[in-house]
Design an enzyme around this catalytic site. Structure first.
Site, PDB file in Angstrom:
ATOM      1  N   HIS A 240       0.819  -1.322  -0.101  1.00  0.00           N
ATOM      2  CA  HIS A 240      -0.047   0.095   0.016  1.00  0.00           C
ATOM      3  C   HIS A 240       0.658   1.119   0.071  1.00  0.00           C
ATOM      4  O   HIS A 240       0.403   2.170  -0.049  1.00  0.00           O
ATOM      5  CB  HIS A 240      -0.867   0.047   1.166  1.00  0.00           C
ATOM      6  CG  HIS A 240      -0.377   0.248   2.661  1.00  0.00           C
ATOM      7  ND1 HIS A 240       0.317  -1.018   3.208  1.00  0.00           N
ATOM      8  CD2 HIS A 240      -0.017   1.377   3.449  1.00  0.00           C
ATOM      9  CE1 HIS A 240       0.843  -0.557   4.201  1.00  0.00           C
ATOM     10  NE2 HIS A 240       0.537   1.026   4.521  1.00  0.00           N
TER      11      HIS A 240
HETATM   12  C1  UD1 Z   1      -2.195   5.515   5.832  1.00  0.00           C
HETATM   13  C2  UD1 Z   1      -0.929   6.149   6.201  1.00  0.00           C
HETATM   14  C3  UD1 Z   1       0.219   5.084   6.240  1.00  0.00           C
HETATM   15  C4  UD1 Z   1      -0.227   3.607   6.817  1.00  0.00           C
HETATM   16  C5  UD1 Z   1      -1.428   3.124   6.055  1.00  0.00           C
HETATM   17  C6  UD1 Z   1      -2.016   1.972   6.728  1.00  0.00           C
HETATM   18  C7  UD1 Z   1      -0.446   8.397   6.069  1.00  0.00           C
HETATM   19  C8  UD1 Z   1       0.096   9.584   5.382  1.00  0.00           C
HETATM   20  N1  UD1 Z   1      -0.700   7.203   5.520  1.00  0.00           N
HETATM   21  O1  UD1 Z   1      -1.962   5.163   4.183  1.00  0.00           O
HETATM   22  O2  UD1 Z   1       1.179   5.576   6.980  1.00  0.00           O
HETATM   23  O3  UD1 Z   1       0.689   2.797   6.369  1.00  0.00           O
HETATM   24  O4  UD1 Z   1      -2.369   4.205   6.175  1.00  0.00           O
HETATM   25  O5  UD1 Z   1      -3.073   1.332   5.987  1.00  0.00           O
HETATM   26  O6  UD1 Z   1      -1.199   8.582   6.941  1.00  0.00           O
HETATM   27  N2  UD1 Z   1      -9.368   4.458   1.253  1.00  0.00           N
HETATM   28  C9  UD1 Z   1     -10.414   3.847   1.274  1.00  0.00           C
HETATM   29  N3  UD1 Z   1     -11.135   3.422   2.515  1.00  0.00           N
HETATM   30  C10 UD1 Z   1     -10.590   3.841   3.580  1.00  0.00           C
HETATM   31  C11 UD1 Z   1      -9.404   4.404   3.838  1.00  0.00           C
HETATM   32  C12 UD1 Z   1      -8.849   4.690   2.556  1.00  0.00           C
HETATM   33  O7  UD1 Z   1     -11.027   3.754   0.056  1.00  0.00           O
HETATM   34  O8  UD1 Z   1     -11.400   3.336   4.698  1.00  0.00           O
HETATM   35  C13 UD1 Z   1      -8.811   4.800  -0.060  1.00  0.00           C
HETATM   36  C14 UD1 Z   1      -9.042   6.262  -0.246  1.00  0.00           C
HETATM   37  O9  UD1 Z   1      -9.041   6.469  -1.730  1.00  0.00           O
HETATM   38  C15 UD1 Z   1      -7.741   7.046   0.166  1.00  0.00           C
HETATM   39  C16 UD1 Z   1      -6.735   6.152   0.203  1.00  0.00           C
HETATM   40  O10 UD1 Z   1      -7.391   4.990   0.265  1.00  0.00           O
HETATM   41  O11 UD1 Z   1      -7.492   8.380  -0.793  1.00  0.00           O
HETATM   42  C17 UD1 Z   1      -5.385   6.341   0.973  1.00  0.00           C
HETATM   43  O12 UD1 Z   1      -5.754   6.374   2.304  1.00  0.00           O
HETATM   44  P1  UD1 Z   1      -5.119   7.311   3.290  1.00  0.00           P
HETATM   45  O13 UD1 Z   1      -5.681   7.189   4.537  1.00  0.00           O
HETATM   46  O14 UD1 Z   1      -4.864   8.823   2.723  1.00  0.00           O
HETATM   47  O15 UD1 Z   1      -3.803   6.778   3.309  1.00  0.00           O
HETATM   48  P2  UD1 Z   1      -3.272   5.134   3.088  1.00  0.00           P
HETATM   49  O16 UD1 Z   1      -2.673   4.813   2.017  1.00  0.00           O
HETATM   50  O17 UD1 Z   1      -4.413   4.334   3.674  1.00  0.00           O
HETATM   51  N1  UDP Z   2      -3.903  -6.418   8.510  1.00  0.00           N
HETATM   52  C1  UDP Z   2      -5.303  -6.958   8.573  1.00  0.00           C
HETATM   53  N2  UDP Z   2      -5.746  -7.437   7.550  1.00  0.00           N
HETATM   54  C2  UDP Z   2      -5.086  -6.912   6.195  1.00  0.00           C
HETATM   55  C3  UDP Z   2      -3.858  -6.506   6.032  1.00  0.00           C
HETATM   56  C4  UDP Z   2      -3.213  -5.906   7.273  1.00  0.00           C
HETATM   57  O1  UDP Z   2      -5.458  -7.132   9.428  1.00  0.00           O
HETATM   58  O2  UDP Z   2      -5.926  -7.286   5.104  1.00  0.00           O
HETATM   59  C5  UDP Z   2      -3.413  -5.723   9.807  1.00  0.00           C
HETATM   60  C6  UDP Z   2      -1.879  -6.485  10.160  1.00  0.00           C
HETATM   61  O3  UDP Z   2      -1.801  -7.452  10.667  1.00  0.00           O
HETATM   62  C7  UDP Z   2      -1.141  -5.281  10.867  1.00  0.00           C
HETATM   63  C8  UDP Z   2      -1.790  -4.052  10.270  1.00  0.00           C
HETATM   64  O4  UDP Z   2      -2.974  -4.328   9.649  1.00  0.00           O
HETATM   65  O5  UDP Z   2      -1.662  -5.296  12.105  1.00  0.00           O
HETATM   66  C9  UDP Z   2      -0.823  -3.219   9.491  1.00  0.00           C
HETATM   67  O6  UDP Z   2      -1.584  -2.298   8.836  1.00  0.00           O
HETATM   68  P1  UDP Z   2      -1.024  -1.587   7.320  1.00  0.00           P
HETATM   69  O7  UDP Z   2      -0.194  -2.555   6.736  1.00  0.00           O
HETATM   70  O8  UDP Z   2      -1.939  -1.057   6.435  1.00  0.00           O
HETATM   71  O9  UDP Z   2      -0.202  -0.350   7.724  1.00  0.00           O
HETATM   72  P2  UDP Z   2       1.269   0.021   8.345  1.00  0.00           P
HETATM   73  O10 UDP Z   2       1.623  -0.811   9.669  1.00  0.00           O
HETATM   74  O11 UDP Z   2       2.185  -0.232   7.140  1.00  0.00           O
HETATM   75  O12 UDP Z   2       1.248   1.257   8.729  1.00  0.00           O
END
Ligand code: UD1
Ligand code: UDP
Length: 397
Positions: A240
């Site tokens: 991601h």
């Molecule tokens: C965010 C965090 C990242 C973390 C990740 C965990 C920041 C800058 N980034 O990245 O550090 O590793 O979460 O998963 O805070 N979206 C949906 N549904 C949701 C949430 C998001 O569709 O419930 C889509 C939207 O199109 C959105 C995109 O995902 O624009 C990105 O979501 P965002 O929270 O901005 O960043 P992540 O890539 O999720």
């Molecule tokens: N995770 C989950 N379901 C998924 C993918 C990840 O429960 O399909 C959990 C994973 O075990 C971990 C957390 O989500 O606890 C990690 O989140 P993510 O990779 O989105 O964020 P990051 O740790 O990179 O910030």
């Protein structure tokens, strides 16, 4: 009101004025996993009045509600409902929506976890917020007029400022009053950055408290069979990071590199919504990916079940690097750097970088190597949240 829902119970206020009011903030998938054990420990502690605030950065049920349900988090005291947006939009809106919540709750402590935009925005808002009634705590002689800002998972550094998370980590640590770390390298970074040693506590990893609480659950045990894969007979992929998934040409090359390296092994890929937005078109045009099980994000227990039984995990997630370390599952991290060096030195995680031939090579080598047999890193023992709460209680005793 700027926030979408608020169910603060102020009828209790008179009775609770002698308690330490603590807000726990989370709003993105990994941070529910970190806050779950903290919430349980705070709720069980004497002298503490805890409030859970959900920022709404993640909002799909599979990115949010399933974690609240599985980790025993309550209905949030406030839901900020920030949703998606640019970094500036998200950070600014969160600050505007969090401030009135601070005004209502008047917290002595605000706990933020991890490194997402919600972490920085709420830390920054709390660090400058003026409370109506000053209070005393052990680290400062003068009465305090702002909440104590606590950062859990402080001090991690990738050294790569192109990652938005690295900016969030550095900025949050710089304004936090108490910093709890997961590994010794984090203490070293904070010392180099001039943070006073009495503010930093090496306590272990709250995420592992959650991991250990679900690892033997029925849902975890059933997960591989429910997806039609056998123990040690599949590769689990999560991706991601913007640098991996936002550019379709790069994402296509990355998926093809993984496919070519793993050969006939089945691949399970629970796709993050950011990734899903580009994935369907790539898969439709790629026969090499036709066999992959590309599915919705999984609930936490189910995902942990898949992590523990995988032959290999390919990921760019921070949390997954740590979880595979405790489960002793081989992990290949598809990034140039990691802020979690203990996962490498412990022998479970290898950095594959971003060059496709190198990625293929590292995945093949890892699949051919014996499975690592390691103990969990120091203090990654399932007891980190109680340790944090005990330190907080001492600070207010
Ligand atoms: C965010 C965090 C990242 C973390 C990740 C965990 C920041 C800058 N980034 O990245 O550090 O590793 O979460 O998963 O805070 N979206 C949906 N549904 C949701 C949430 C998001 O569709 O419930 C889509 C939207 O199109 C959105 C995109 O995902 O624009 C990105 O979501 P965002 O929270 O901005 O960043 P992540 O890539 O999720
Ligand atoms: N995770 C989950 N379901 C998924 C993918 C990840 O429960 O399909 C959990 C994973 O075990 C971990 C957390 O989500 O606890 C990690 O989140 P993510 O990779 O989105 O964020 P990051 O740790 O990179 O910030």
């Amino acid at each position: 009101m700027a926030f979408t829902r608020c169910v603060l119970d102020f009828t209790r206020r008179g009775r609770l004025d002698s308690l330490v009011r603590v807000i726990c903030v989370a709003g993105a998938r990994p941070n529910f996993v970190k806050v779950g054990p903290l919430w349980r420990a705070l709720s069980a502690a004497s002298g503490v009045d805890p409030y859970f605030v959900h920022t709404g950065q993640h909002y799909d049920d599979k990115m949010s509600q399933v974690f609240l349900d599985q980790l025993g988090l309550p209905v949030p005291a406030a839901m900020l409902g920030v949703g998606s947006g640019t970094h500036a939009e998200q950070t600014a809106a969160l600050m505007q929506r969090f401030e009135p919540v601070l005004e209502q709750i008047q917290p002595h402590v605000v706990i933020v976890v991890g490194d997402v935009n919600s972490t920085l925005a709420c830390a920054l808002t709390a660090a400058k917020f003026q409370l109506r009634v000053p209070f005393g705590w052990r680290l400062e002689a003068a009465p305090r007029t702002r909440p104590v800002v606590v950062h859990v998972e402080a001090g991690l550094r990738s050294g790569d400022n192109a990652m938005p998370e690295e900016i969030n980590r550095r900025a949050t640590d710089a304004i936090s009053d108490l910093l709890f770390t997961t590994e010794v390298a984090a203490n070293d970074h904070l010392a180099r950055e001039g943070v006073a040693a009495e503010r930093v506590h090496f306590v272990g990893n709250v995420m592992i408290d959650s991991l250990l609480s679900v690892a033997s659950s029925d849902a975890a045990r059933r997960a591989p069979a429910d997806l039609g894969v056998s123990a040690r007979g599949y590769v689990l992929v999560t991706l991601h990071r913007p640098s991996n998934v936002d550019e379709p040409v790069h994402l296509t090359a990355l998926l093809h590199a993984i496919a070519s390296a793993v050969g006939d092994l089945p691949v399970v890929f629970p796709a993050h919504p950011r990734t899903r937005a580009r994935l369907d078109a790539i898969v439709a045009a790629s026969p090499a990916l036709a066999r992959w099980r590309i599915i919705e994000p999984l609930g936490y227990s189910e995902f942990v079940g898949l992590l523990g039984n995988a032959a290999l995990v390919c990921t760019d997630s921070g949390g997954v690097q740590e979880e595979t370390t405790v489960l002793a599952t081989p992990c290949v991290t598809l990034r140039d750097s990691t802020e979690r060096p203990i996962t490498i030195t412990h022998g479970t995680n290898r950095l594959a970088g971003t060059s496709m031939p190198h990625i293929v090579d590292v995945i093949r080598t890892t699949l051919a190597a014996p499975r690592p047999a390691v103990a969990a890193p120091p203090l990654w023992d399932g007891q980190t949240a109680p340790r944090i709460v005990e330190i907080l209680q001492r600070a207010f005793a």
